[in-house]
Design a protein around this motif. Structure first.
Motif, PDB file in Angstrom:
ATOM      1  N   ASP A  98       0.700  -1.634   0.096  1.00  0.00           N
ATOM      2  CA  ASP A  98      -0.185  -0.506  -0.222  1.00  0.00           C
ATOM      3  C   ASP A  98       0.811   1.439   0.059  1.00  0.00           C
ATOM      4  O   ASP A  98       1.553   0.682   0.716  1.00  0.00           O
ATOM      5  CB  ASP A  98      -0.569  -0.057   1.569  1.00  0.00           C
ATOM      6  CG  ASP A  98      -1.801   1.019   1.303  1.00  0.00           C
ATOM      7  OD1 ASP A  98      -1.437   2.659   1.810  1.00  0.00           O
ATOM      8  OD2 ASP A  98      -2.942   1.291   1.418  1.00  0.00           O
ATOM      9  N   GLY A  99       0.342   2.478  -0.210  1.00  0.00           N
ATOM     10  CA  GLY A  99       1.510   3.448  -0.893  1.00  0.00           C
ATOM     11  C   GLY A  99       1.825   3.804   0.677  1.00  0.00           C
ATOM     12  O   GLY A  99       2.693   4.772   1.052  1.00  0.00           O
ATOM     13  N   PHE A 104       3.793   4.055   7.518  1.00  0.00           N
ATOM     14  CA  PHE A 104       3.587   2.608   8.456  1.00  0.00           C
ATOM     15  C   PHE A 104       4.929   2.847   9.409  1.00  0.00           C
ATOM     16  O   PHE A 104       5.150   2.440  10.746  1.00  0.00           O
ATOM     17  CB  PHE A 104       2.563   1.252   7.959  1.00  0.00           C
ATOM     18  CG  PHE A 104       2.412   0.141   8.783  1.00  0.00           C
ATOM     19  CD1 PHE A 104       0.881   0.525  10.035  1.00  0.00           C
ATOM     20  CD2 PHE A 104       2.963  -0.431   8.735  1.00  0.00           C
ATOM     21  CE1 PHE A 104       1.100  -0.850  10.758  1.00  0.00           C
ATOM     22  CE2 PHE A 104       3.184  -1.542   9.921  1.00  0.00           C
ATOM     23  CZ  PHE A 104       2.092  -1.810  10.644  1.00  0.00           C
ATOM     24  N   MET A 105       5.973   1.742   8.891  1.00  0.00           N
ATOM     25  CA  MET A 105       7.313   1.094   8.606  1.00  0.00           C
ATOM     26  C   MET A 105       7.609   2.294  10.062  1.00  0.00           C
ATOM     27  O   MET A 105       8.370   1.987  10.892  1.00  0.00           O
ATOM     28  CB  MET A 105       7.739   0.469   8.000  1.00  0.00           C
ATOM     29  CG  MET A 105       7.074  -0.466   7.090  1.00  0.00           C
ATOM     30  SD  MET A 105       6.607  -2.030   8.338  1.00  0.00           S
ATOM     31  CE  MET A 105       8.187  -2.938   8.998  1.00  0.00           C
ATOM     32  N   ASP A 123      -4.967   4.198  16.936  1.00  0.00           N
ATOM     33  CA  ASP A 123      -4.277   5.007  17.363  1.00  0.00           C
ATOM     34  C   ASP A 123      -3.304   6.606  16.069  1.00  0.00           C
ATOM     35  O   ASP A 123      -3.297   7.850  16.525  1.00  0.00           O
ATOM     36  CB  ASP A 123      -2.874   5.051  18.362  1.00  0.00           C
ATOM     37  CG  ASP A 123      -3.388   4.519  19.391  1.00  0.00           C
ATOM     38  OD1 ASP A 123      -4.582   4.973  20.325  1.00  0.00           O
ATOM     39  OD2 ASP A 123      -2.597   3.863  20.651  1.00  0.00           O
ATOM     40  N   ASN A 124      -2.788   5.724  15.182  1.00  0.00           N
ATOM     41  CA  ASN A 124      -1.991   6.221  14.045  1.00  0.00           C
ATOM     42  C   ASN A 124      -2.677   6.213  12.804  1.00  0.00           C
ATOM     43  O   ASN A 124      -2.664   7.673  11.432  1.00  0.00           O
ATOM     44  CB  ASN A 124      -0.854   5.251  14.044  1.00  0.00           C
ATOM     45  CG  ASN A 124       0.188   6.164  15.410  1.00  0.00           C
ATOM     46  OD1 ASN A 124       0.629   6.681  15.774  1.00  0.00           O
ATOM     47  ND2 ASN A 124       0.516   4.695  15.780  1.00  0.00           N
ATOM     48  N   PHE A 125      -3.666   5.469  12.120  1.00  0.00           N
ATOM     49  CA  PHE A 125      -3.842   5.428  11.291  1.00  0.00           C
ATOM     50  C   PHE A 125      -4.991   4.921  10.894  1.00  0.00           C
ATOM     51  O   PHE A 125      -5.607   4.191  10.093  1.00  0.00           O
ATOM     52  CB  PHE A 125      -3.307   3.927  10.109  1.00  0.00           C
ATOM     53  CG  PHE A 125      -2.470   4.126  10.669  1.00  0.00           C
ATOM     54  CD1 PHE A 125      -1.093   5.335   9.279  1.00  0.00           C
ATOM     55  CD2 PHE A 125      -1.104   3.428  10.971  1.00  0.00           C
ATOM     56  CE1 PHE A 125       0.162   5.390   9.432  1.00  0.00           C
ATOM     57  CE2 PHE A 125       0.269   3.531  11.505  1.00  0.00           C
ATOM     58  CZ  PHE A 125       1.003   4.329  10.190  1.00  0.00           C
ATOM     59  N   SER A 126      -5.869   5.962  11.629  1.00  0.00           N
ATOM     60  CA  SER A 126      -7.501   5.650  11.946  1.00  0.00           C
ATOM     61  C   SER A 126      -8.402   7.202  10.758  1.00  0.00           C
ATOM     62  O   SER A 126      -9.524   6.012  10.618  1.00  0.00           O
ATOM     63  CB  SER A 126      -8.092   6.773  13.249  1.00  0.00           C
ATOM     64  OG  SER A 126      -8.049   7.701  12.846  1.00  0.00           O
ATOM     65  N   LYS A 127      -8.058   7.613  10.221  1.00  0.00           N
ATOM     66  CA  LYS A 127      -8.394   8.777   9.115  1.00  0.00           C
ATOM     67  C   LYS A 127      -8.887   7.548   7.530  1.00  0.00           C
ATOM     68  O   LYS A 127      -8.215   6.579   7.603  1.00  0.00           O
ATOM     69  CB  LYS A 127      -7.442   9.478   8.375  1.00  0.00           C
ATOM     70  CG  LYS A 127      -7.278  10.825   9.730  1.00  0.00           C
ATOM     71  CD  LYS A 127      -6.594  11.516   9.128  1.00  0.00           C
ATOM     72  CE  LYS A 127      -5.999  12.133  10.649  1.00  0.00           C
ATOM     73  NZ  LYS A 127      -5.066  13.586   9.771  1.00  0.00           N
ATOM     74  N   LYS A 158       7.053  -5.790  14.683  1.00  0.00           N
ATOM     75  CA  LYS A 158       8.280  -4.755  13.914  1.00  0.00           C
ATOM     76  C   LYS A 158       9.704  -5.223  13.446  1.00  0.00           C
ATOM     77  O   LYS A 158       9.677  -5.160  12.361  1.00  0.00           O
ATOM     78  CB  LYS A 158       8.705  -3.453  15.754  1.00  0.00           C
ATOM     79  CG  LYS A 158       9.333  -2.480  14.596  1.00  0.00           C
ATOM     80  CD  LYS A 158       9.773  -2.124  16.474  1.00  0.00           C
ATOM     81  CE  LYS A 158      10.353  -0.389  16.820  1.00  0.00           C
ATOM     82  NZ  LYS A 158      10.605  -0.052  17.333  1.00  0.00           N
ATOM     83  N   ASP A 159      10.183  -6.446  13.930  1.00  0.00           N
ATOM     84  CA  ASP A 159      11.227  -6.398  13.862  1.00  0.00           C
ATOM     85  C   ASP A 159      11.168  -7.815  12.533  1.00  0.00           C
ATOM     86  O   ASP A 159      11.751  -8.326  11.451  1.00  0.00           O
ATOM     87  CB  ASP A 159      12.460  -7.867  14.625  1.00  0.00           C
ATOM     88  CG  ASP A 159      12.696  -6.729  16.234  1.00  0.00           C
ATOM     89  OD1 ASP A 159      13.023  -4.675  15.433  1.00  0.00           O
ATOM     90  OD2 ASP A 159      12.751  -6.779  17.173  1.00  0.00           O
ATOM     91  N   GLU A 160       9.978  -8.839  12.767  1.00  0.00           N
ATOM     92  CA  GLU A 160       9.644  -9.327  12.003  1.00  0.00           C
ATOM     93  C   GLU A 160       9.465  -9.344  10.447  1.00  0.00           C
ATOM     94  O   GLU A 160       9.770  -9.918   9.555  1.00  0.00           O
ATOM     95  CB  GLU A 160       8.335 -10.859  12.649  1.00  0.00           C
ATOM     96  CG  GLU A 160       8.171 -11.564  11.667  1.00  0.00           C
ATOM     97  CD  GLU A 160       7.016 -12.073  12.040  1.00  0.00           C
ATOM     98  OE1 GLU A 160       6.747 -13.481  11.833  1.00  0.00           O
ATOM     99  OE2 GLU A 160       6.330 -11.527  13.594  1.00  0.00           O
ATOM    100  N   TRP A 161       8.512  -8.143  10.514  1.00  0.00           N
ATOM    101  CA  TRP A 161       8.114  -7.414   8.770  1.00  0.00           C
ATOM    102  C   TRP A 161       9.819  -7.370   8.525  1.00  0.00           C
ATOM    103  O   TRP A 161       9.071  -6.781   6.927  1.00  0.00           O
ATOM    104  CB  TRP A 161       6.863  -6.668   9.467  1.00  0.00           C
ATOM    105  CG  TRP A 161       5.549  -7.554   9.448  1.00  0.00           C
ATOM    106  CD1 TRP A 161       5.882  -8.939  10.259  1.00  0.00           C
ATOM    107  CD2 TRP A 161       4.741  -7.150   9.198  1.00  0.00           C
ATOM    108  NE1 TRP A 161       4.094  -9.604  10.463  1.00  0.00           N
ATOM    109  CE2 TRP A 161       3.587  -7.831   9.893  1.00  0.00           C
ATOM    110  CE3 TRP A 161       4.119  -6.076   9.731  1.00  0.00           C
ATOM    111  CZ2 TRP A 161       2.602  -8.255  10.257  1.00  0.00           C
ATOM    112  CZ3 TRP A 161       2.054  -4.921   9.225  1.00  0.00           C
ATOM    113  CH2 TRP A 161       1.484  -6.890   9.839  1.00  0.00           C
TER     114      TRP A 161
END
Length: 423
Positions: A98-99, A104-105, A123-127, A158-161
């Motif tokens: 996704d763009g 996100f990362m 918390d961060n990406f609700s829009k 976090k580390d896995e991805w």
């Protein structure tokens, strides 16, 4: 007869622990509820053109214990090939992510306090502009980790991805060969195997344990290693006397996901008409993840449904699941379901939640996992030890490698304990 150690569960963790303990000279007894060894490693060699994997299939990177066993057993492997392609609303995407994935990362990189994946997204990406990102994160969490995002730890992914791009491998001839090798090694030592032998009650005191089975047998040892899946532990199908306390709470704190695997073999590789380098298809269909067998020439497509959506289908019959799979493929490849049905030569659907001696797929980290694993990594009354992929401290969470590591570490702990006793 009193054994040095009884092991419950002849999967990767149990067999490597048995191999290490037997090599050190101890008398070991293996109890396995199924009729064969392997657990979630199960290679099918009949009915299909080539062998197929009903369970574990990939080696996620150059993992030390797995590769050591491959070398020991003289097994060969190959690098998994093919492009990762996104398919949204039937449209094939050239962009893998996704763009907003970079954003996100980046936000994830700043995070210090652990929360659930769902909380992090809220918390961060609700829009509204992030709706596709939220869907992509949820699909990936459920597909790759089998995670319920309302319970799963965001810091653990976090580390896995970050390492998601590393090479993956398949074992030529099937994963079951590692199991066969471990069983053969164990049989050459002072070991005994009991298959179709299901443990249901454990009585213990310091340095003494009696395992009762559903067919009214009793087995006695100084020590016990339990390597059954987190699904079995959480189901309560094994009773403890006296009852577990801290360890019982820790068991319920583990994350354990459901998965349904679809093995569909067709007359032709019709997907090559879309892209002859297609490796993995990540889609928004009901059965969202599909992959080919590249670089091997094969008419097999494998479908994968993980997480809460797999749990919802626990009672759905195979015939209905097959139709759902064909509808998903119909949308992806823009082919009528009847044509796909006509193309289909063989199929097998494995709903791992319904497997009575497994009850699920593999583990994921919840907010409680770290503490739970610490508790379960220490023995109960110096007598009962737990091992398996869900209890491993390995970084390769939910993999065969993590099961092997846990079995190896537990055997090492026991060997050290026995040696100290001698002194």
């Amino acid at each position: 007869m009193k054994y040095d150690v009884i092991i419950i569960g002849a999967g990767a963790a149990g067999l490597l622990a048995m191999k290490d303990l037997a090599k050190a000279g101890y008398h070991i007894c293996m109890l396995e509820a199924a009729e064969i060894a392997g657990g979630r490693i199960t290679t099918i060699k009949e009915d299909f053109q080539s062998h197929v994997e009903a369970g574990a299939e990939f080696i996620h990177g150059k993992l030390p214990l797995t590769f050591k066993l491959l070398k020991e057993a003289g097994l060969s492997y190959e690098v998994v090939e093919g492009k990762m392609i996104g398919v949204q609303n039937g449209s094939w995407q050239t962009e893998e992510h996704d763009g907003h994935w970079g954003e996100f990362m980046k936000q994830l990189g700043r995070l210090k306090t652990d929360i659930t994946i769902l909380q992090f997204l809220e918390d961060n990406f609700s829009k509204p502009e992030y709706i596709h990102l939220r869907q992509a994160v949820q699909r990936f969490s459920e597909g790759f980790d089998l995670a319920d995002i309302s319970k799963a730890s965001i810091l653990s992914i976090k580390d896995e991805w970050k390492d998601i791009e590393k090479k993956q491998y398949r074992i030529k001839g099937g994963y079951i060969q590692i199991i066969d090798h471990l069983v053969n090694c164990c049989r050459q030592k002072n070991t005994e195997f009991y298959f179709n032998t299901c443990a249901n009650k454990i009585e213990y005191e310091n340095e003494n344990v009696i395992v009762h089975t559903t067919d009214n047998k009793k087995f006695q040892a100084k020590k016990l290693i339990i390597t059954v899946s987190a699904g079995i532990l959480q189901s309560g199908s094994i009773q403890f006397k006296p009852q577990l306390t801290d360890h019982a709470v820790a068991i319920q704190g583990l994350g354990f996901g459901a998965v349904i695997k679809f093995l569909l073999e067709f007359k032709t590789c019709f997907w090559k008409e879309f892209d002859d380098e297609a490796g993995f298809l990540l889609t928004d269909e009901e059965i969202p993840t599909w992959w080919t067998q590249l670089p091997a020439e094969s008419n097999l497509l494998t479908g994968w449904l993980g997480g809460p959506n797999a749990t919802k289908k626990i009672f759905e019959p195979d015939a209905s699941l097959l139709q759902t799979a064909l509808l998903s493929l119909s949308s992806i490849f823009r082919m009528p379901p009847a044509m796909l049905q006509e193309e289909l030569t063989n199929y097998k659907i494995i709903n791992w939640l319904n497997q009575p001696f497994i009850k699920g797929g593999y583990s994921y980290n919840t907010l409680h996992s770290k503490q739970a694993i610490n508790i379960l990594s220490s023995p109960v009354d110096n007598t009962i030890y737990f091992a398996g992929e869900a209890i491993s401290k390995s970084e390769s969470l939910g993999t065969v490698e993590s099961a092997l590591q846990s079995g190896h570490d537990t055997a090492k702990m026991l060997i050290e304990h026995f040696q100290m006793e001698k002194q």
